[in-house]
Motif scaffolding. Structure first.
Motif, PDB file in Angstrom:
ATOM      1  N   MET A   1       0.774  -1.139   0.194  1.00 35.17           N
ATOM      2  CA  MET A   1      -0.175  -0.105   0.196  1.00 35.17           C
ATOM      3  C   MET A   1       0.842   1.206  -0.014  1.00 35.17           C
ATOM      4  O   MET A   1       1.970   1.305   0.670  1.00 35.17           O
ATOM      5  N   TRP A   2       0.321   2.199  -0.894  1.00 35.03           N
ATOM      6  CA  TRP A   2       0.952   3.541  -0.693  1.00 35.03           C
ATOM      7  C   TRP A   2       0.337   4.574  -0.939  1.00 35.03           C
ATOM      8  O   TRP A   2      -0.890   4.476  -1.533  1.00 35.03           O
ATOM      9  N   ALA A   3       0.654   5.781  -0.665  1.00 36.72           N
ATOM     10  CA  ALA A   3      -0.197   6.914  -0.827  1.00 36.72           C
ATOM     11  C   ALA A   3       0.502   8.143  -1.252  1.00 36.72           C
ATOM     12  O   ALA A   3       1.793   8.445  -0.799  1.00 36.72           O
ATOM     13  N   THR A   4      -0.057   9.201  -2.154  1.00 39.96           N
ATOM     14  CA  THR A   4       0.546  10.278  -2.606  1.00 39.96           C
ATOM     15  C   THR A   4      -0.438  11.470  -2.322  1.00 39.96           C
ATOM     16  O   THR A   4      -1.429  11.258  -2.701  1.00 39.96           O
ATOM     17  N   MET A   5       0.076  12.439  -1.875  1.00 44.92           N
ATOM     18  CA  MET A   5      -0.636  13.609  -1.779  1.00 44.92           C
ATOM     19  C   MET A   5      -0.540  14.293  -3.036  1.00 44.92           C
ATOM     20  O   MET A   5       0.178  14.999  -3.404  1.00 44.92           O
ATOM     21  N   GLU A   6      -1.770  14.125  -3.582  1.00 50.15           N
ATOM     22  CA  GLU A   6      -2.087  14.450  -5.152  1.00 50.15           C
ATOM     23  C   GLU A   6      -3.396  15.311  -5.139  1.00 50.15           C
ATOM     24  O   GLU A   6      -4.450  14.868  -5.230  1.00 50.15           O
ATOM     25  N   PRO A   7      -3.183  16.901  -4.954  1.00 46.24           N
ATOM     26  CA  PRO A   7      -3.805  17.583  -4.721  1.00 46.24           C
ATOM     27  C   PRO A   7      -4.962  17.549  -5.948  1.00 46.24           C
ATOM     28  O   PRO A   7      -4.528  17.327  -7.069  1.00 46.24           O
ATOM     29  N   ASP A   8      -6.438  17.895  -5.579  1.00 49.04           N
ATOM     30  CA  ASP A   8      -7.132  18.207  -6.818  1.00 49.04           C
ATOM     31  C   ASP A   8      -7.057  19.555  -7.283  1.00 49.04           C
ATOM     32  O   ASP A   8      -7.215  20.587  -6.461  1.00 49.04           O
ATOM     33  N   VAL A   9      -6.547  19.681  -8.539  1.00 49.11           N
ATOM     34  CA  VAL A   9      -6.286  21.122  -8.842  1.00 49.11           C
ATOM     35  C   VAL A   9      -7.415  21.757  -9.485  1.00 49.11           C
ATOM     36  O   VAL A   9      -7.141  23.015  -9.826  1.00 49.11           O
ATOM     37  N   TYR A  10      -8.472  21.163  -9.662  1.00 49.98           N
ATOM     38  CA  TYR A  10      -9.521  21.662 -10.079  1.00 49.98           C
ATOM     39  C   TYR A  10     -10.671  21.775  -8.983  1.00 49.98           C
ATOM     40  O   TYR A  10     -12.061  21.566  -9.258  1.00 49.98           O
ATOM     41  N   GLY A  11     -10.223  22.179  -7.875  1.00 49.22           N
ATOM     42  CA  GLY A  11     -11.383  22.087  -6.580  1.00 49.22           C
ATOM     43  C   GLY A  11     -12.044  23.087  -6.542  1.00 49.22           C
ATOM     44  O   GLY A  11     -11.814  24.179  -7.030  1.00 49.22           O
ATOM     45  N   GLY A  12     -12.806  23.046  -5.549  1.00 45.71           N
ATOM     46  CA  GLY A  12     -13.858  24.381  -5.020  1.00 45.71           C
ATOM     47  C   GLY A  12     -14.794  24.413  -5.939  1.00 45.71           C
ATOM     48  O   GLY A  12     -15.135  23.818  -7.119  1.00 45.71           O
ATOM     49  N   ASP A  13     -15.792  25.453  -5.584  1.00 47.34           N
ATOM     50  CA  ASP A  13     -16.962  25.713  -6.598  1.00 47.34           C
ATOM     51  C   ASP A  13     -16.577  26.162  -7.851  1.00 47.34           C
ATOM     52  O   ASP A  13     -17.442  26.165  -8.855  1.00 47.34           O
ATOM     53  N   THR A  14     -15.595  26.984  -7.743  1.00 41.47           N
ATOM     54  CA  THR A  14     -15.182  27.457  -9.158  1.00 41.47           C
ATOM     55  C   THR A  14     -14.143  26.527  -9.951  1.00 41.47           C
ATOM     56  O   THR A  14     -13.575  27.155 -10.838  1.00 41.47           O
ATOM     57  N   HIS A  15     -13.627  25.716  -9.361  1.00 46.24           N
ATOM     58  CA  HIS A  15     -12.874  24.653 -10.020  1.00 46.24           C
ATOM     59  C   HIS A  15     -11.550  25.085 -10.369  1.00 46.24           C
ATOM     60  O   HIS A  15     -10.806  24.613 -11.292  1.00 46.24           O
ATOM     61  N   ASP A  16     -11.178  26.082  -9.480  1.00 46.88           N
ATOM     62  CA  ASP A  16      -9.669  26.801  -9.707  1.00 46.88           C
ATOM     63  C   ASP A  16      -9.028  26.857  -8.643  1.00 46.88           C
ATOM     64  O   ASP A  16      -7.993  27.377  -8.261  1.00 46.88           O
ATOM     65  N   GLN A  17      -9.265  25.934  -7.364  1.00 46.28           N
ATOM     66  CA  GLN A  17      -8.664  26.049  -6.038  1.00 46.28           C
ATOM     67  C   GLN A  17      -7.821  24.555  -5.840  1.00 46.28           C
ATOM     68  O   GLN A  17      -8.300  23.529  -6.605  1.00 46.28           O
ATOM     69  N   ILE A  18      -6.707  24.800  -5.282  1.00 45.62           N
ATOM     70  CA  ILE A  18      -5.889  23.559  -5.194  1.00 45.62           C
ATOM     71  C   ILE A  18      -6.521  22.854  -3.803  1.00 45.62           C
ATOM     72  O   ILE A  18      -6.231  23.511  -2.678  1.00 45.62           O
ATOM     73  N   VAL A  19      -7.048  21.586  -3.776  1.00 47.64           N
ATOM     74  CA  VAL A  19      -7.555  20.864  -2.685  1.00 47.64           C
ATOM     75  C   VAL A  19      -6.818  19.725  -2.242  1.00 47.64           C
ATOM     76  O   VAL A  19      -6.546  18.817  -3.270  1.00 47.64           O
ATOM     77  N   PRO A  20      -5.895  19.875  -1.123  1.00 50.74           N
ATOM     78  CA  PRO A  20      -5.017  18.389  -0.739  1.00 50.74           C
ATOM     79  C   PRO A  20      -6.278  17.319  -0.572  1.00 50.74           C
ATOM     80  O   PRO A  20      -7.071  17.270  -0.043  1.00 50.74           O
ATOM     81  N   ARG A  21      -5.523  16.172  -1.124  1.00 50.52           N
ATOM     82  CA  ARG A  21      -6.183  14.781  -1.150  1.00 50.52           C
ATOM     83  C   ARG A  21      -5.156  13.919  -1.296  1.00 50.52           C
ATOM     84  O   ARG A  21      -4.129  14.112  -1.926  1.00 50.52           O
ATOM     85  N   TRP A  22      -5.226  12.832  -0.652  1.00 44.86           N
ATOM     86  CA  TRP A  22      -4.559  11.592  -0.659  1.00 44.86           C
ATOM     87  C   TRP A  22      -4.963  10.681  -1.798  1.00 44.86           C
ATOM     88  O   TRP A  22      -6.191  10.441  -1.802  1.00 44.86           O
TER      89      TRP A  22
END
Length: 96
Positions: A1-22
């Motif tokens: 098992m492994w994980a990478t902090m791979e942010p959602d670079v299209y996050g938020g209501d306006t799809h222009d926020q960087i949202v952290p996620r594994w």
């Protein structure tokens, strides 16, 4: 098992926020799962001798770790490296 902090670079209501996620992978999986909460590793799920290693990215220009910044009592990782390397551009290039 492994994980990478791979942010959602299209996050938020306006799809222009960087949202952290594994992005979490396990042996035998064809695809990964995404998790925005904390990683939880229960010792009962692993055999004795299991090791956990955390690797953080370093600046390709000067070798420094990316330092956090504090804004409104929240830790963020925006902005350039002290040497001028564009970390935000690197994130968008790597994860979009």
């Amino acid at each position: 098992m492994w994980a990478t902090m791979e942010p959602d670079v299209y996050g938020g209501d306006t799809h222009d926020q960087i949202v952290p996620r594994w992005r979490i992978y396990a042996d035998g999986d064809k695809d990964a799962d995404h998790e925005t909460g904390p990683l939880e590793l229960l010792p009962s799920r692993f055999p004795p001798g299991t090791k956990v290693t955390v690797e953080e990215p370093v600046c390709p220009d000067c070798g420094a770790l990316r330092e956090p910044h504090w804004q409104d009592n929240e830790q963020t990782y925006g902005g350039p490296c002290d040497c001028g390397f564009d970390w935000d551009g690197w994130v968008l290039d790597q994860f979009s």
